[in-house]
Design a protein around this motif. Structure first.
Motif, PDB file in Angstrom:
ATOM      1  N   UNK A 251      25.142  15.447 -77.232  1.00 45.02           N
ATOM      2  CA  UNK A 251      25.252  15.693 -75.791  1.00 45.02           C
ATOM      3  C   UNK A 251      25.653  14.429 -75.041  1.00 45.02           C
ATOM      4  N   UNK A 252      25.523  13.252 -75.668  1.00 49.66           N
ATOM      5  CA  UNK A 252      25.884  11.995 -75.020  1.00 49.66           C
ATOM      6  C   UNK A 252      27.381  11.753 -75.190  1.00 49.66           C
ATOM      7  N   UNK A 253      28.051  11.515 -74.062  1.00 48.14           N
ATOM      8  CA  UNK A 253      29.506  11.313 -74.124  1.00 48.14           C
ATOM      9  C   UNK A 253      29.894  10.091 -73.302  1.00 48.14           C
ATOM     10  N   UNK A 254      29.607   8.889 -73.769  1.00 44.61           N
ATOM     11  CA  UNK A 254      30.131   7.701 -73.075  1.00 44.61           C
ATOM     12  C   UNK A 254      31.648   7.655 -73.213  1.00 44.61           C
ATOM     13  N   UNK A 255      32.284   6.861 -72.386  1.00 42.29           N
ATOM     14  CA  UNK A 255      33.746   6.796 -72.396  1.00 42.29           C
ATOM     15  C   UNK A 255      34.282   6.229 -73.706  1.00 42.29           C
ATOM     16  N   UNK A 256      33.441   5.530 -74.447  1.00 42.08           N
ATOM     17  CA  UNK A 256      33.879   5.033 -75.745  1.00 42.08           C
ATOM     18  C   UNK A 256      34.299   6.172 -76.659  1.00 42.08           C
TER      19      UNK A 256
END
Length: 420
Positions: A251-256
């Motif tokens: 569920x975590x979507x950092x821009x990386x």
């Protein structure tokens, strides 16, 4: 105020007339004093608050670059915040720049301080996301393919973190001989961006490293904020080595995740992705060998049946049959040629016999056999007229069984006769 024997402006100073340090400090202090009160944003990396003191001191750092300023703030301003201020928090504060002449240092005299809320952080991340997307950093065409079997896997992770364990154990479970080049760095807090970027560049410069994994466990938006930092994202986009993002949970979507060449939902997923499964590859090789063996066996059987079919043909069952037929044809032609040749010889022989009979019938010898004779002069000329014969001329008389001589004598009436 500038002494009369010193230049008034900095541009007028020379090696012969320099400013002393005290004067330069005063000039800088005067210049800074003219600056207005301003709002500035940064990340708190250090907070010193002594019990009973009315003033607290903190260090405010720019999250994108390694640059910081000291800040002095009243304790009551800190107490007015809705939640206690922790190190690593993003804040905005209202401050007046102050230059301390005795120490020659610049600091901020803060009047108000406010935390940067999650909503504001998400809005800034979204704005950065649109900016980077418009520049093409998210385009699938620029993403590099991962190697099938890397020589060395570079791993950037936290110190003694569960993410490191998940990546390494799952990768070695699939491919036991895989090698890792591990760089343990801070993955949250004020130094996370700098340390992760430095480790990334170090691994990218190593020619033995074929893929780099940036891994971290889950966390809040503030904890994962370094992995949406613009400077880190641009460093990832500039690498020559494929980069795998394994930050947080699915569920975590950092821009990386958008800039990296491949996104793993978890560090465990990254460990499974960077190397192939040895057991599955071995099974695939065995299946390929079995398919090859079956294909070769089928081909050999097909060729064997084809050879049997060829050998069962009459020409292969009795290879001399064709020669025998041709020999019979040659023999028949030979017999026919011999028969025709003999027939032609017989016809020619009969014709010759017939011609011989005709010649014999028409020859002078045949005439002589009927009782005629040929009279010749001594020189061989045939006597055809009695007037050609002289008296007493010796003549040759040719008869069927030989010849003899005769002498011509005179006869009554002038005719000439012959006597032996």
């Amino acid at each position: 105020m500038t002494p009369p024997d010193l230049p008034e402006r900095a541009a007028d100073t020379t090696a012969e007339q320099p400013w002393p340090v005290r004067l330069l400090s005063l000039k800088i202090a005067d210049y800074v004093e003219k600056m207005s009160v301003l709002w500035v944003e940064g990340q708190v990396v250090q907070l010193n608050r002594r019990p009973g003191a009315r003033t607290a001191y903190l260090t405010l750092r720019d999250p994108d670059v390694d640059m910081s300023l000291s800040v002095a703030i009243q304790v009551n301003a800190l107490d007015a915040m809705p939640a206690p201020l922790d190190q690593g928090a993003r804040v905005v504060l209202q401050a007046k720049p102050v230059f301390w002449t005795q120490r020659g240092s610049l600091m901020l005299d803060a009047r108000q301080i406010r935390p940067v809320g999650v909503g504001e952080l998400l809005a800034r991340i979204e704005h950065l996301k649109r900016t980077l997307a418009s520049e093409g950093l998210f385009d699938p065409e620029r993403k590099k393919p991962l190697p099938f079997l890397p020589r060395t896997v570079g791993l950037v992770c936290g110190r003694a973190s569960a993410a490191e364990k998940d990546v390494v154990e799952n990768a070695r479970r699939r491919w036991p001989t895989v090698r890792f080049a591990i760089r343990e760095v801070a993955v949250q807090g004020p130094t996370a961006v700098t340390e992760v970027t430095a480790a990334l560049e170090e691994l990218d410069a190593d020619p033995a490293v074929d893929v780099i994994v940036i891994a971290r466990g889950g966390g809040s938006v503030e904890d994962l904020l370094p992995f949406s930092n613009e400077s880190l994202l641009r460093a990832v986009a500039a690498t020559r080595t494929p980069v795998v993002s394994a930050i947080g949970h699915d569920v975590d979507t950092p821009l990386l995740d958008h800039v990296a060449d491949w996104r793993a939902s978890t560090p465990t997923d990254a460990g499974k992705r960077v190397v192939p499964d040895a057991a599955r590859e071995r099974q695939s090789v065995e299946q390929a060998r079995q398919r090859t063996r079956r294909a070769l066996s089928t081909r050999v059987d097909s060729e064997r049946r084809h050879l049997v079919a060829l050998r069962s043909r009459p020409v292969m069952a009795d290879p001399t049959a064709m020669l025998r037929a041709r020999r019979e044809e040659v023999d028949a032609l030979t017999r026919r040629a011999r028969h025709r040749t003999l027939a032609a010889v017989h016809r020619a022989t009969d014709h010759i016999a017939h011609l011989r009979a005709q010649v014999r019938t028409l020859s002078p010898l045949s005439t002589l056999e009927r009782g005629y004779a040929v009279v010749q002069h001594r020189d061989g000329h045939v006597v055809t007229d009695p007037a050609e014969v002289e008296v007493d001329e010796l003549l040759r008389v040719q008869v069927a069984r030989g010849d003899f001589a005769a002498r011509a004598v005179g006869l009554p009436g002038g005719a000439v006769g012959g006597s032996p």
